[in-house]
Design a protein around this motif. Structure first.
Motif, mmCIF file in Angstrom:
data_model
loop_
_atom_site.group_PDB
_atom_site.id
_atom_site.type_symbol
_atom_site.label_atom_id
_atom_site.label_comp_id
_atom_site.label_asym_id
_atom_site.label_seq_id
_atom_site.Cartn_x
_atom_site.Cartn_y
_atom_site.Cartn_z
ATOM 1 N N VAL A 91 83.444 45.980 153.691
ATOM 2 C CA VAL A 91 84.708 45.287 153.510
ATOM 3 C C VAL A 91 85.727 45.824 154.508
ATOM 4 C CG1 VAL A 91 85.457 46.890 151.696
ATOM 5 C CG2 VAL A 91 86.535 44.637 151.880
ATOM 6 N N VAL A 92 86.451 44.917 155.136
ATOM 7 C CA VAL A 92 87.569 45.257 156.023
ATOM 8 C C VAL A 92 88.753 44.436 155.552
ATOM 9 C CG1 VAL A 92 88.432 45.343 158.383
ATOM 10 C CG2 VAL A 92 85.980 45.659 157.938
ATOM 11 N N ASP A 102 85.162 40.847 165.255
ATOM 12 C CA ASP A 102 84.055 41.754 164.920
ATOM 13 C C ASP A 102 83.976 41.990 163.418
ATOM 14 O OD1 ASP A 102 83.403 41.938 167.577
ATOM 15 O OD2 ASP A 102 84.331 43.900 167.889
ATOM 16 N N ALA A 103 85.130 42.204 162.775
ATOM 17 C CA ALA A 103 85.154 42.428 161.334
ATOM 18 C C ALA A 103 84.686 41.188 160.580
ATOM 19 C CB ALA A 103 86.554 42.820 160.885
ATOM 20 N N LEU A 104 85.077 40.029 161.058
ATOM 21 C CA LEU A 104 84.648 38.768 160.447
ATOM 22 C C LEU A 104 83.138 38.653 160.454
ATOM 23 C CD1 LEU A 104 84.986 35.780 159.518
ATOM 24 C CD2 LEU A 104 85.318 35.194 161.924
ATOM 25 N N ARG A 105 82.544 38.822 161.613
ATOM 26 C CA ARG A 105 81.104 38.615 161.744
ATOM 27 C C ARG A 105 80.310 39.715 161.049
ATOM 28 N NH1 ARG A 105 80.096 34.366 164.765
ATOM 29 N NH2 ARG A 105 81.820 33.533 166.038
ATOM 30 N N ALA A 106 80.798 40.952 161.113
ATOM 31 C CA ALA A 106 80.080 42.056 160.458
ATOM 32 C C ALA A 106 80.032 41.866 158.948
ATOM 33 C CB ALA A 106 80.743 43.391 160.809
ATOM 34 N N GLN A 107 81.151 41.437 158.352
ATOM 35 C CA GLN A 107 81.171 41.248 156.898
ATOM 36 C C GLN A 107 80.282 40.085 156.463
ATOM 37 O OE1 GLN A 107 85.225 42.137 154.899
ATOM 38 N NE2 GLN A 107 85.717 41.566 157.014
ATOM 39 N N VAL A 149 87.618 37.148 154.090
ATOM 40 C CA VAL A 149 86.236 37.138 154.581
ATOM 41 C C VAL A 149 85.294 37.732 153.534
ATOM 42 C CG1 VAL A 149 84.687 37.899 156.404
ATOM 43 C CG2 VAL A 149 87.049 37.316 156.954
ATOM 44 N N TYR A 150 85.660 38.883 152.993
ATOM 45 C CA TYR A 150 84.816 39.540 151.985
ATOM 46 C C TYR A 150 84.642 38.633 150.766
ATOM 47 C CZ TYR A 150 83.221 43.267 148.825
ATOM 48 O OH TYR A 150 82.507 44.043 147.937
ATOM 49 N N SER A 151 85.734 38.035 150.285
ATOM 50 C CA SER A 151 85.654 37.163 149.118
ATOM 51 C C SER A 151 84.783 35.942 149.396
ATOM 52 C CB SER A 151 87.055 36.720 148.694
ATOM 53 O OG SER A 151 87.800 37.807 148.187
ATOM 54 N N ALA A 152 84.932 35.365 150.576
ATOM 55 C CA ALA A 152 84.113 34.207 150.934
ATOM 56 C C ALA A 152 82.637 34.571 150.972
ATOM 57 C CB ALA A 152 84.564 33.654 152.286
ATOM 58 N N ALA A 153 82.321 35.730 151.548
ATOM 59 C CA ALA A 153 80.925 36.157 151.626
ATOM 60 C C ALA A 153 80.344 36.405 150.240
ATOM 61 C CB ALA A 153 80.820 37.418 152.482
#
Length: 259
Positions: A91-92, A102-107, A149-153
Motif C-alpha cells: 500500500v502507498v 510506479d506506485a500505481l502499477r506496483a500496487q 489504488v489500494y482500495s480498487a485493487a
C-alpha cells in the motif's frame, strides 16, 4: 487429523505481519507450510524455528517470471498442497493528483494481478477439498482519500475470489477472503507523509507515528487495532471450513459500523 486445507499450505508474504502469523498458526496446529516473500532472511528465520515443517520459497510476486509455477514448486516441497493463502500486499497512500505511476502499477501488480494468477495456479494444483484464502481489506468497501489504488485493487480481488470459488467448486476447491480493519503491522506503523513532505527527525517521526496509531485505534469501536494473530485464526478457520466458499469475512473491531 487437521482439516483438509490446513495440512500443506503455501503462504505468500509469509515472512512478516499477517502472513507470518498465519504460517505460525498453521505450524502450531501441525501443518506443513511453505512461506514465500522477497526477504530471504525473514523467511529463513521461520524455517529455522520449524525445521522439517516450514520451508522457504523466495519470490518477488511483482515478477511474472518469478511467480510462474510457484504453486507447483510449493507442492513439490511438501509432497502436495491443499491450501493457499495470499497475504502479500503493498500500500502507498497518495491522494488523487499525487498518485505516482510506479506506485500505481506496483500496487495493482501485487494486490490484484499476482493473486489472480496464483489463484489460477491453485485451481490446478490444490488437492480436492482444499482452499485458498485472500487477505483483502475493509478499504475495499470503504476507501479513504489516500487509498484509491489500494482500495480498487482489493475490491477487484474480492471479485477474483468469487470467480475462483465458482470455478473451483467442480473439484471441491474453495476460495474465500478476509477483510481486516487496521492491523498493527510494519506497514501500518509507517508514517503517512503529505505529498512533497521532507524527511522527519527521529523524535518527530516517533511523535507522528504514535499520533497516527492513536487516530487509527479511535476508528475502531472495540478500542484497539487488530493483531496479526486475530486474522491468522480466521484464515485457519476458512482454510478448513469445508462448506464455506465465496465468502467475505470481516474482522474489523467494529470499524465498518462507524458512519
Amino acid at each position: 487429523m487437521s482439516e483438509v486445507g490446513t495440512r500443506k499450505v503455501l503462504v505468500t508474504g509469509g515472512g512478516t505481519g499477517i502472513g507470518r502469523a498465519v504460517a505460525e498458526a498453521l505450524l502450531r496446529a501441525g501443518g506443513q507450510v511453505v512461506v514465500s516473500g522477497r526477504r530471504v532472511e525473514v523467511l529463513e528465520s521461520l524455517t529455522t524455528a520449524w525445521p522439517g515443517q516450514a520451508f522457504a520459497l523466495p519470490c518477488d510476486l511483482a515478477s511474472l517470471e518469478a511467480r510462474e509455477g510457484l504453486l507447483r514448486r510449493a507442492a513439490g516441497l511438501l509432497g502436495g498442497l491443499d491450501g493457499f493463502v495470499h497475504s502479500a500486499g503493498q500500500v502507498v497512500h497518495q491522494p488523487p493528483g499525487h498518485i505516482g505511476e510506479d506506485a500505481l502499477r506496483a500496487q495493482l501488480e501485487v494486490n490484484l494481478i499476482a493473486p489472480l494468477r496464483l489463484g489460477e495456479q491453485a485451481l490446478e494444483v490444490l488437492e480436492p477439498g482444499g482452499a485458498q484464502v485472500f487477505i483483502a481489506s475493509t478499504l475495499a468497501t470503504r476507501p479513504v482519500v489516500t487509498s484509491a489504488v489500494y482500495s480498487a485493487a482489493k475490491a477487484g480481488l474480492l471479485q477474483v475470489m468469487k470467480v475462483l470459488a465458482l470455478v473451483g467448486a467442480a473439484r471441491g476447491v474453495r476460495a474465500s477472503a478476509v477483510l481486516p480493519g487496521v492491523v498493527e503491522t510494519d506497514m501500518v506503523r509507517e508514517v503517512r507523509l503529505a505529498p512533497g513532505a521532507g524527511p522527519l527527525s527521529e523524535p518527530e517521526y516517533a511523535r507522528r507515528q504514535e499520533a497516527q496509531l492513536a487516530g487509527l485505534r479511535a476508528l475502531h469501536p472495540l478500542g484497539r487495532l487488530g493483531r496479526p494473530e486475530d486474522v491468522a485464526e480466521a484464515v485457519r478457520y476458512l482454510l478448513g471450513a469445508s462448506w464455506i466458499s465465496g465468502s467475505e469475512l470481516v474482522l474489523d473491531g467494529g470499524l465498518l459500523l462507524r458512519e
